[in-house]
Design a protein around this motif. Structure first.
Motif, short mmCIF file in Angstrom:
data_model
loop_
_atom_site.label_atom_id
_atom_site.label_comp_id
_atom_site.label_asym_id
_atom_site.label_seq_id
_atom_site.Cartn_x
_atom_site.Cartn_y
_atom_site.Cartn_z
N SER A 7 0.84 -1.19 0.00
CA SER A 7 0.00 0.00 0.00
C SER A 7 0.88 1.24 0.00
CB SER A 7 -0.89 0.03 1.24
OG SER A 7 -1.77 -1.06 1.22
N PRO A 8 0.44 2.29 -0.67
CA PRO A 8 1.24 3.52 -0.67
C PRO A 8 1.47 4.00 0.76
CG PRO A 8 -0.53 3.64 -2.29
CD PRO A 8 -0.76 2.39 -1.47
N ALA A 9 2.65 4.53 0.99
CA ALA A 9 3.01 5.02 2.32
C ALA A 9 3.08 6.53 2.32
CB ALA A 9 4.38 4.44 2.72
N SER A 10 3.13 7.08 3.50
CA SER A 10 3.31 8.52 3.69
C SER A 10 4.60 8.72 4.45
CB SER A 10 2.13 9.07 4.50
OG SER A 10 2.43 10.37 4.95
N GLU A 11 5.18 9.90 4.28
CA GLU A 11 6.40 10.22 5.01
C GLU A 11 6.15 10.38 6.50
OE1 GLU A 11 6.99 14.83 4.42
OE2 GLU A 11 5.76 13.91 2.87
N ASP A 12 4.92 10.54 6.92
CA ASP A 12 4.60 10.87 8.31
C ASP A 12 5.22 9.93 9.34
OD1 ASP A 12 3.19 12.87 7.10
OD2 ASP A 12 1.22 12.10 7.63
N PRO A 13 5.22 8.60 9.15
CA PRO A 13 5.81 7.74 10.19
C PRO A 13 7.29 8.00 10.43
CG PRO A 13 4.49 6.44 8.68
CD PRO A 13 4.60 7.82 8.10
N TRP A 14 7.98 8.58 9.48
CA TRP A 14 9.41 8.84 9.62
C TRP A 14 9.69 10.21 10.23
CZ3 TRP A 14 7.72 6.14 5.22
CH2 TRP A 14 8.20 4.83 5.11
N SER A 40 16.02 7.51 6.20
CA SER A 40 15.11 6.41 6.61
C SER A 40 14.18 6.03 5.47
CB SER A 40 14.30 6.81 7.83
OG SER A 40 15.12 6.99 8.94
N ILE A 41 13.64 7.02 4.81
CA ILE A 41 12.75 6.76 3.67
C ILE A 41 13.53 6.05 2.56
CG2 ILE A 41 11.37 7.82 1.84
CD1 ILE A 41 10.62 10.00 3.93
N GLY A 42 14.76 6.50 2.31
CA GLY A 42 15.60 5.85 1.31
C GLY A 42 15.85 4.38 1.62
N ARG A 43 16.10 4.08 2.90
CA ARG A 43 16.30 2.67 3.30
C ARG A 43 15.04 1.86 3.05
NH1 ARG A 43 19.30 5.21 7.31
NH2 ARG A 43 17.56 5.19 8.78
N TRP A 44 13.87 2.44 3.37
CA TRP A 44 12.61 1.75 3.13
C TRP A 44 12.43 1.47 1.64
CZ3 TRP A 44 8.07 3.10 0.50
CH2 TRP A 44 6.99 2.24 0.73
N LEU A 45 12.71 2.47 0.80
CA LEU A 45 12.60 2.27 -0.65
C LEU A 45 13.55 1.18 -1.13
CD1 LEU A 45 12.35 6.00 -1.81
CD2 LEU A 45 10.55 4.26 -1.99
N TYR A 46 14.77 1.20 -0.60
CA TYR A 46 15.75 0.17 -0.97
C TYR A 46 15.22 -1.22 -0.60
CZ TYR A 46 19.76 -2.87 -0.94
OH TYR A 46 20.59 -3.94 -1.16
N GLU A 47 14.70 -1.36 0.62
CA GLU A 47 14.17 -2.66 1.06
C GLU A 47 13.01 -3.11 0.18
OE1 GLU A 47 13.30 -2.09 5.21
OE2 GLU A 47 15.41 -1.74 5.67
N GLY A 55 7.51 -0.06 -4.08
CA GLY A 55 6.96 0.78 -3.03
C GLY A 55 6.60 2.14 -3.57
N VAL A 56 5.60 2.73 -2.98
CA VAL A 56 5.16 4.06 -3.35
C VAL A 56 5.09 4.88 -2.07
CG1 VAL A 56 3.25 5.43 -4.31
CG2 VAL A 56 3.78 3.18 -5.26
N ILE A 57 5.66 6.06 -2.09
CA ILE A 57 5.60 6.92 -0.91
C ILE A 57 5.29 8.35 -1.31
CG2 ILE A 57 8.10 7.34 -0.90
CD1 ILE A 57 7.79 7.32 2.23
N ALA A 58 4.44 8.99 -0.53
CA ALA A 58 4.18 10.42 -0.69
C ALA A 58 5.17 11.13 0.20
CB ALA A 58 2.75 10.73 -0.27
N CYS A 59 5.99 11.98 -0.39
CA CYS A 59 7.09 12.59 0.34
C CYS A 59 7.42 13.95 -0.27
CB CYS A 59 8.30 11.66 0.23
SG CYS A 59 9.85 12.33 0.81
N SER A 60 7.64 14.94 0.58
CA SER A 60 7.99 16.26 0.06
C SER A 60 9.51 16.37 -0.10
CB SER A 60 7.45 17.37 0.97
OG SER A 60 7.93 17.21 2.28
N ALA A 61 10.03 15.68 -1.10
CA ALA A 61 11.45 15.78 -1.44
C ALA A 61 11.60 16.99 -2.35
CB ALA A 61 11.93 14.50 -2.11
#
Length: 151
Positions: A7-14, A40-47, A55-61
């Motif tokens: 499921s798509p994730a949000s940056e909020d947990p990080w 941390s988000i990068g590690r999650w994407l790598y995993e 993986g899909v993440i909403a993130c303000s990069a």
């Protein structure tokens, strides 16, 4: 609405509680504040990539260097930059409930924004349509392995 992998994730947990308190108080995060969060988000994407789940993440990069941090962890990350007018963003933020970023930070977020450049893997999408329409367009744009057919 289809999505790839989990499921798509949000940056909020990080985002730490202290950072959330700063945002709630209208204090924008600086590059030093964002670094551990982006790593941390990068590690999650790598995993996600390493397991093949995607993986899909909403993130303000917002800045190139933020996206470089994500790309350093997961070299084949693909960015989808949602574009919208200041008015549309302000309207959507004002209607959000249960989120810690106040509308007062919108101007600082837009001032920090560095749009994707041609050498970055990704695409820009208009954020005006419905979330479902945006997701459908995004799915059409996402790179697929050569042996995977699109439905």
């Amino acid at each position: 609405m289809p999505h790839c992998g989990p499921s798509p994730a949000s940056e909020d947990p990080w985002c730490t509680r202290s950072r959330r308190r700063w945002w709630c108080a209208g204090v924008p995060l600086d590059d030093t504040d964002r670094r551990p969060w982006l790593e941390s988000i990068g590690r999650w994407l790598y995993e996600c990539n390493a397991t093949g789940s995607g993986g899909v993440i909403a993130c303000s990069a917002l800045k190139r260097r933020y996206r470089d941090t994500l790309r350093a962890a997961c070299p084949n990350v693909y960015f989808l930059h949602l574009t919208a007018s200041h008015d549309l963003l302000a309207q959507r933020i004002s209607r959000r409930t249960g989120h810690f970023m106040p509308e007062s930070l919108l101007d600082s977020q837009l001032a920090a924004l560095e749009p994707l450049t041609p050498d970055e893997p990704g695409a820009s999408l208009d954020a005006g349509p419905t979330p479902g329409a945006i997701a459908d367009t995004a799915m059409d744009l996402l790179p697929r392995p050569a042996n995977e057919d699109r439905e």
